[in-house]
Design a protein around this motif. Structure first.
Motif, PDB file in Angstrom:
ATOM      1  N   GLU A   1       4.414  -3.991   5.368  1.00  0.00           N
ATOM      2  CA  GLU A   1       5.546  -4.876   5.689  1.00  0.00           C
ATOM      3  C   GLU A   1       5.215  -6.327   5.331  1.00  0.00           C
TER       4      GLU A   1
ATOM      5  N   GLN B   1       7.451   1.148  -1.794  1.00  0.00           N
ATOM      6  CA  GLN B   1       8.510   1.788  -0.986  1.00  0.00           C
ATOM      7  C   GLN B   1       8.218   3.276  -0.803  1.00  0.00           C
ATOM      8  N   ASP B   2       7.683   3.892  -1.853  1.00  0.00           N
ATOM      9  CA  ASP B   2       7.316   5.304  -1.775  1.00  0.00           C
ATOM     10  C   ASP B   2       6.223   5.505  -0.726  1.00  0.00           C
TER      11      ASP B   2
ATOM     12  N   TYR C   1       5.473   3.484   1.721  1.00  0.00           N
ATOM     13  CA  TYR C   1       6.010   3.107   3.037  1.00  0.00           C
ATOM     14  C   TYR C   1       6.746   4.293   3.665  1.00  0.00           C
ATOM     15  N   ASP C   2       7.567   4.970   2.860  1.00  0.00           N
ATOM     16  CA  ASP C   2       8.270   6.148   3.372  1.00  0.00           C
ATOM     17  C   ASP C   2       7.277   7.270   3.689  1.00  0.00           C
TER      18      ASP C   2
ATOM     19  N   GLN D   1      13.348   4.336  -0.621  1.00  0.00           N
ATOM     20  CA  GLN D   1      12.803   5.497  -1.324  1.00  0.00           C
ATOM     21  C   GLN D   1      12.584   6.642  -0.333  1.00  0.00           C
TER      22      GLN D   1
ATOM     23  N   ILE E   1       7.174  -2.487  -6.498  1.00  0.00           N
ATOM     24  CA  ILE E   1       8.076  -2.323  -5.343  1.00  0.00           C
ATOM     25  C   ILE E   1       8.413  -0.835  -5.143  1.00  0.00           C
ATOM     26  N   HIS E   2       8.699  -0.134  -6.237  1.00  0.00           N
ATOM     27  CA  HIS E   2       8.998   1.307  -6.179  1.00  0.00           C
ATOM     28  C   HIS E   2       7.832   2.053  -5.508  1.00  0.00           C
TER      29      HIS E   2
ATOM     30  N   GLN F   1      12.712  -5.372   0.198  1.00  0.00           N
ATOM     31  CA  GLN F   1      12.964  -4.516   1.366  1.00  0.00           C
ATOM     32  C   GLN F   1      12.026  -3.311   1.345  1.00  0.00           C
ATOM     33  N   PRO F   2      11.482  -2.910   2.515  1.00  0.00           N
ATOM     34  CA  PRO F   2      10.584  -1.748   2.523  1.00  0.00           C
ATOM     35  C   PRO F   2      11.308  -0.404   2.348  1.00  0.00           C
ATOM     36  N   GLY F   3      12.584  -0.333   2.700  1.00  0.00           N
ATOM     37  CA  GLY F   3      13.294   0.954   2.643  1.00  0.00           C
ATOM     38  C   GLY F   3      13.839   1.239   1.258  1.00  0.00           C
TER      39      GLY F   3
ATOM     40  N   PHE G   1       5.697  -6.609   1.610  1.00  0.00           N
ATOM     41  CA  PHE G   1       7.130  -6.672   1.253  1.00  0.00           C
ATOM     42  C   PHE G   1       7.675  -8.081   1.487  1.00  0.00           C
TER      43      PHE G   1
END
Lengths: 166, 166
Positions: free
Chosen positions: A59, A15-16, A18-19, A72, A11-12, A68-70, A62
Motif C-alpha cells: 500500500e 496489483q496482482d 496485492y490481490d 486485478q 502497477i499490473h 490504486q491497489p485494487g 501504491f
C-alpha cells in the motif's frame, strides 16, 4: 488495461500480488485450522501476521506511485488456494495431510517469490530505490518462510507421516 | 482420494505435476508465439522441448510405482496459464509484453520448482533413489530455466521495454 510502459507493467504486477496476498490472508485460517502439527500451525499463523505487514508495504508503494491497489484478480493464487482446499476436503491421515498442506503452502510461497522478484527488479530498473528495498524485504521473508516449511517437512512432519502410513 | 499414506501423497503430487506439465505443453506455443524478442522465443521453445523429456521422466516414475499418471487437474497451473493469456489478450507495446510474459513464465517455473522439490524429497524419504535422481534432474532444469529468464529480463528485455515506454 494494455501494457504500454514498464510503469503499467509494474502497477499490473503489484496489483496482482496485492490481490494474491489478500486472497492468501483469507485462506490461511482454514489452512492453519486443518493441520495437526502444533509447530506447523504456529509457522502458518506467524506467516499470516507477516503477510499483513507485507500488504501494508504494498500500500505504501501504491501511494508512492499514485496508483490504486485494487483492480486485478490473481488467477494464479486462486488456483493454488483451490488446490489446498481440495487436499483438506479429500482428508486422510492427519500426519499425511500436514505434509500435503506444507507442499500446498510452498507452492503459494513460490508464487509470491516469483512475483516479488519481478516487482523488485522492475522497481530497481525504474530507479525507485525505496520501493525496491521494501519489495526486497518482503522477498526475503517469503524465502525464509519457504525454507522454514522445508525444514519442518524434512525434520519433523514427513517422518511422522511415514510412520502413520505404515 | 484420501491421503492415508506418504505413498498416496507422492502419487497425488506426481499426478498434479504431470497434469501441470501437460497443460504447460499445450500453452507454450501460444505464449512463445506472442513474444517479439527472438532470444526469448528461443528460450521458451527450448524449454518446451525440455518439458517433453520431463514428462517422460514422470511416466518412468509412475511405472516404477505401478500407478497411473492421470487423475488430477492442476488448478494452480490452470490459474497461472489464465494469467499469461490475460496478459496476451490485454496487449500493449511488444517490448513491455515480452517483459510481462517473462514474469508469467517465471511464475509457472516457480510452481514447478516447488512441486518437484516436494516430490524429490518424498522420493528420497521413501528410499526411491532412482526416482529421486530423475526428479532432481528435472528440478535443476527448472531452476536453470528460471535463472535464464531472469538474465534475459535483466540484461535485455527490460531495457528495451523501458525505452519503448518513453
Amino acid at each position: 488495461m494494455p501494457l504500454n510502459s514498464m510503469q503499467d507493467l509494474m502497477i499490473h504486477k503489484l496489483q496482482d500480488i496485492y490481490d494474491a496476498e489478500n486472497q492468501a490472508l483469507q485462506a490461511y485460517p482454514q489452512i492453519a485450522g486443518a493441520v495437526s502439527s502444533q509447530e506447523l500451525k504456529q509457522a502458518l499463523q506467524t506467516h499470516q501476521q507477516e503477510t499483513q505487514g507485507q500488504v501494508q508495504r504494498l500500500e505504501q508503494i501504491f501511494q508512492q506511485l499514485g496508483a490504486q491497489p485494487g483492480g486485478q484478480t490473481c488467477n494464479g493464487m486462486q488456483g493454488l488456494i483451490q488446490e489446498s482446499q481440495k487436499i483438506i476436503q479429500e482428508g486422510g491421515a492427519p500426519e499425511v495431510l500436514d505434509a500435503a498442506i506444507i507442499a500446498a503452502a510452498q507452492a503459494m510461497e513460490h508464487y509470491e517469490i516469483a512475483g516479488y522478484g519481478t516487482a523488485r527488479t522492475l522497481a530497481q530498473q525504474a530507479g525507485m530505490t525505496e520501493a525496491a528495498q521494501l519489495l526486497e524485504q518482503t522477498l526475503e521473508e517469503e524465502k525464509q518462510t519457504d525454507a522454514l516449511l522445508t525444514r519442518l517437512a524434512e525434520q519433523n512432519v514427513n517422518q511422522k507421516a511415514q510412520q502413520a502410513g505404515q
